[in-house]
Design an enzyme around this catalytic site. Sequence first.
Site, PDB file in Angstrom:
ATOM      1  N   HIS A  81      33.673  44.125  35.666  1.00 29.66           N
ATOM      2  CA  HIS A  81      35.034  44.310  36.176  1.00 29.66           C
ATOM      3  C   HIS A  81      35.914  43.129  35.755  1.00 29.66           C
ATOM      4  O   HIS A  81      37.034  43.308  35.283  1.00 29.66           O
ATOM      5  CB  HIS A  81      35.030  44.397  37.706  1.00 29.66           C
ATOM      6  CG  HIS A  81      34.652  45.716  38.272  1.00 29.66           C
ATOM      7  ND1 HIS A  81      33.364  46.190  38.259  1.00 29.66           N
ATOM      8  CD2 HIS A  81      35.395  46.656  38.898  1.00 29.66           C
ATOM      9  CE1 HIS A  81      33.328  47.369  38.853  1.00 29.66           C
ATOM     10  NE2 HIS A  81      34.558  47.679  39.252  1.00 29.66           N
ATOM     11  N   HIS A  89      28.524  40.294  43.191  1.00 35.23           N
ATOM     12  CA  HIS A  89      28.425  39.310  42.107  1.00 35.23           C
ATOM     13  C   HIS A  89      28.383  37.899  42.664  1.00 35.23           C
ATOM     14  O   HIS A  89      28.955  37.623  43.718  1.00 35.23           O
ATOM     15  CB  HIS A  89      29.627  39.403  41.148  1.00 35.23           C
ATOM     16  CG  HIS A  89      29.531  40.511  40.179  1.00 35.23           C
ATOM     17  ND1 HIS A  89      28.618  40.537  39.154  1.00 35.23           N
ATOM     18  CD2 HIS A  89      30.244  41.664  40.075  1.00 35.23           C
ATOM     19  CE1 HIS A  89      28.778  41.651  38.455  1.00 35.23           C
ATOM     20  NE2 HIS A  89      29.749  42.352  38.999  1.00 35.23           N
TER      21      HIS A  89
END
Length: 181
Positions: free
Chosen positions: A99, A138
């Site tokens: 992303h 993450h």
Amino acid sequence: MLGLLFLQMHATDWLNTVMVIVSTVTNGGLLWLVASGLLLCTKKYRGAAVAIWAALLVCVLAGNLLLKNVVARPRPCDVIPEMPLLIPQPQSFSFPSGHTMSSFAAATVLLFASWKWGIAAYAMAGVVGFSRVYLFVHYPTDVLAGVALGIAVGWLVVWIFTKAGWFPALSFRREPVDSGG
């Protein structure tokens, strides 16, 4: 890991909502594909639109298909599965953040096309990166790698497109200044 847990302990309902929306609209580069689709409608930014598509493709190939599988780093939500997630659990590895990588690649291309739109895109890309840490999918280093790789991909694509004459808004050559004499 402490920073991730700190964020989880201090989450708020409104920020949860914002981070889920930000992360969702950038799944698969959706926001950047829509933005480039709009740019495609204008002659001035058509090269930038195609450059964004190229950058997103490089990010998928280099980041999601290659690096994630080579590094094979488990996500924080895989390490601590008891932590409830606000989004569906991603099935890929953690490093680098795709992303973030795609967002910074698109923002870099936009920066070369338009300073104003590029700065706004960089701000959005920063929020995207933060959202991935906030949502516990993450590590900060995944996001930092995504930032660095995304900027590098954006620069590379703009450089190639400029050399090919497909990105006329940018010149890497310094034109001599007319001294008037």
